[in-house]
Design a protein around this motif. Sequence first.
Motif, PDB file in Angstrom:
ATOM      1  N   GLU A  95      13.497  50.117  59.859  1.00 19.60           N
ATOM      2  CA  GLU A  95      14.380  49.933  58.701  1.00 19.60           C
ATOM      3  C   GLU A  95      14.539  51.235  57.915  1.00 19.60           C
ATOM      4  O   GLU A  95      15.627  51.566  57.433  1.00 19.60           O
ATOM      5  CB  GLU A  95      13.834  48.833  57.796  1.00 19.60           C
ATOM      6  CG  GLU A  95      14.716  48.521  56.606  1.00 19.60           C
ATOM      7  CD  GLU A  95      14.168  47.401  55.739  1.00 19.60           C
ATOM      8  OE1 GLU A  95      14.725  47.174  54.643  1.00 19.60           O
ATOM      9  OE2 GLU A  95      13.183  46.742  56.150  1.00 19.60           O
ATOM     10  N   TYR A  96      13.467  51.985  57.798  1.00 18.84           N
ATOM     11  CA  TYR A  96      13.525  53.274  57.092  1.00 18.84           C
ATOM     12  C   TYR A  96      14.447  54.242  57.831  1.00 18.84           C
ATOM     13  O   TYR A  96      15.268  54.922  57.209  1.00 18.84           O
ATOM     14  CB  TYR A  96      12.123  53.862  56.985  1.00 18.84           C
ATOM     15  CG  TYR A  96      12.053  55.122  56.163  1.00 18.84           C
ATOM     16  CD1 TYR A  96      11.897  55.063  54.774  1.00 18.84           C
ATOM     17  CD2 TYR A  96      12.152  56.380  56.758  1.00 18.84           C
ATOM     18  CE1 TYR A  96      11.840  56.224  54.008  1.00 18.84           C
ATOM     19  CE2 TYR A  96      12.097  57.542  55.997  1.00 18.84           C
ATOM     20  CZ  TYR A  96      11.938  57.454  54.619  1.00 18.84           C
ATOM     21  OH  TYR A  96      11.890  58.606  53.867  1.00 18.84           O
ATOM     22  N   TYR A 118      13.743  53.971  66.556  1.00 23.16           N
ATOM     23  CA  TYR A 118      15.049  54.059  65.916  1.00 23.16           C
ATOM     24  C   TYR A 118      15.744  52.700  66.013  1.00 23.16           C
ATOM     25  O   TYR A 118      15.464  51.908  66.921  1.00 23.16           O
ATOM     26  CB  TYR A 118      15.912  55.131  66.595  1.00 23.16           C
ATOM     27  CG  TYR A 118      15.286  56.510  66.657  1.00 23.16           C
ATOM     28  CD1 TYR A 118      14.649  57.060  65.547  1.00 23.16           C
ATOM     29  CD2 TYR A 118      15.343  57.263  67.825  1.00 23.16           C
ATOM     30  CE1 TYR A 118      14.073  58.324  65.603  1.00 23.16           C
ATOM     31  CE2 TYR A 118      14.779  58.532  67.889  1.00 23.16           C
ATOM     32  CZ  TYR A 118      14.148  59.047  66.784  1.00 23.16           C
ATOM     33  OH  TYR A 118      13.573  60.304  66.844  1.00 23.16           O
ATOM     34  N   PRO A 119      16.676  52.397  65.099  1.00 22.28           N
ATOM     35  CA  PRO A 119      17.399  51.120  65.186  1.00 22.28           C
ATOM     36  C   PRO A 119      18.166  51.003  66.497  1.00 22.28           C
ATOM     37  O   PRO A 119      18.723  51.989  66.993  1.00 22.28           O
ATOM     38  CB  PRO A 119      18.355  51.177  63.987  1.00 22.28           C
ATOM     39  CG  PRO A 119      17.754  52.183  63.053  1.00 22.28           C
ATOM     40  CD  PRO A 119      17.073  53.198  63.922  1.00 22.28           C
ATOM     41  N   LYS A 120      18.206  49.804  67.046  1.00 21.11           N
ATOM     42  CA  LYS A 120      18.888  49.601  68.325  1.00 21.11           C
ATOM     43  C   LYS A 120      20.369  49.929  68.235  1.00 21.11           C
ATOM     44  O   LYS A 120      20.974  50.421  69.194  1.00 21.11           O
ATOM     45  CB  LYS A 120      18.688  48.162  68.795  1.00 21.11           C
ATOM     46  CG  LYS A 120      17.261  47.844  69.224  1.00 21.11           C
ATOM     47  CD  LYS A 120      17.139  46.416  69.733  1.00 21.11           C
ATOM     48  CE  LYS A 120      15.711  46.119  70.184  1.00 21.11           C
ATOM     49  NZ  LYS A 120      15.556  44.729  70.670  1.00 21.11           N
ATOM     50  N   ASP A 242       6.169  55.342  50.451  1.00 23.13           N
ATOM     51  CA  ASP A 242       5.248  54.297  50.905  1.00 23.13           C
ATOM     52  C   ASP A 242       6.078  53.092  51.301  1.00 23.13           C
ATOM     53  O   ASP A 242       6.655  52.401  50.459  1.00 23.13           O
ATOM     54  CB  ASP A 242       4.278  53.936  49.782  1.00 23.13           C
ATOM     55  CG  ASP A 242       3.227  52.910  50.199  1.00 23.13           C
ATOM     56  OD1 ASP A 242       3.332  52.357  51.320  1.00 23.13           O
ATOM     57  OD2 ASP A 242       2.309  52.654  49.401  1.00 23.13           O
ATOM     58  N   ILE A 243       6.163  52.839  52.610  1.00 22.82           N
ATOM     59  CA  ILE A 243       6.969  51.716  53.096  1.00 22.82           C
ATOM     60  C   ILE A 243       6.072  50.643  53.715  1.00 22.82           C
ATOM     61  O   ILE A 243       6.524  49.842  54.538  1.00 22.82           O
ATOM     62  CB  ILE A 243       8.036  52.188  54.107  1.00 22.82           C
ATOM     63  CG1 ILE A 243       7.400  52.846  55.340  1.00 22.82           C
ATOM     64  CG2 ILE A 243       9.012  53.156  53.440  1.00 22.82           C
ATOM     65  CD1 ILE A 243       8.384  53.104  56.479  1.00 22.82           C
ATOM     66  N   SER A 244       4.816  50.614  53.291  1.00 20.31           N
ATOM     67  CA  SER A 244       3.873  49.617  53.806  1.00 20.31           C
ATOM     68  C   SER A 244       4.443  48.222  53.582  1.00 20.31           C
ATOM     69  O   SER A 244       4.738  47.848  52.442  1.00 20.31           O
ATOM     70  CB  SER A 244       2.528  49.752  53.099  1.00 20.31           C
ATOM     71  OG  SER A 244       2.008  51.058  53.248  1.00 20.31           O
TER      72      SER A 244
END
Length: 263
Positions: A95-96, A118-120, A242-244
């Motif tokens: 998502e990032y 990476y996004p599909k 921080d994308i935890s």
Amino acid sequence: MGTVSLIIFSFMLFSTLDVTGFSMFSRLQGFRYPIPWPLGATMAERVLDSPQWTSEWPYSDEDFKRMDETDDKIFYDQPRLCYHIDDAAVGALTEYYQKNIKDDEDVLDICSSWVSHYPKEWKGGNVVGLGMNEYELSKNPQLTSYDTKDLNEDPTFPYKDESFDKVTCVVSIDYLNKPKEIFTEIGRVLKPGGECFLSMSNRCFPTKAFQIWLQTNDLEHIFIAGSFFHYSGLFEPPKCDDISPNPGLSDPMYIVKAKRKSS
């Protein structure tokens, strides 16, 4: 974190600090624990708000030694077609990338493998993987090409100057034992204004991670990674996102990033 918990944590935190605010227990020169308020950004994101960099490279050769100094080609010869972080962390990273890497951008994925996260639906330009295991790289459907190389043996990249808009590295910076040379190379191959994303969690192969990484915690890891950008002299001040996805319930996920200076 509740009010009572925050007060208790803050007391414990400041009991470890000297009068300058620096931790007396961190072995990292210039590192200090961020203040956990006001609420908003996480402590991880505050580590690089005002780092106290030393004037000279603060690390020794000993800091980058490893438990297992045998040829890395032996360790990485066996393909590992698995994730090295849990599904929630993978989802957060993808998502990032979706928000921060544009279609048609040229991207270099260092320490690459069978998946780059990476996004599909992302349509990259020249997407290059640089890794150790040819079989893994051959199974990565998002790469337009790949190269196999042991960066601990020779930390130079086989690419022209200013070739890429983005450089990514997924949970692997702790295995590269020549970071000064590596970050010089990252800066060299990035276009001016291009950006490098280092994603980091709390897992590793301990026998192959360098010594100072094993002796420090997650917040100190952010400082270490940020310092590599700083001491190269090629990047704008590093930052941390921080994308935890589920703090305390799934793998943490931190992005330490920096943009290539325009001149």
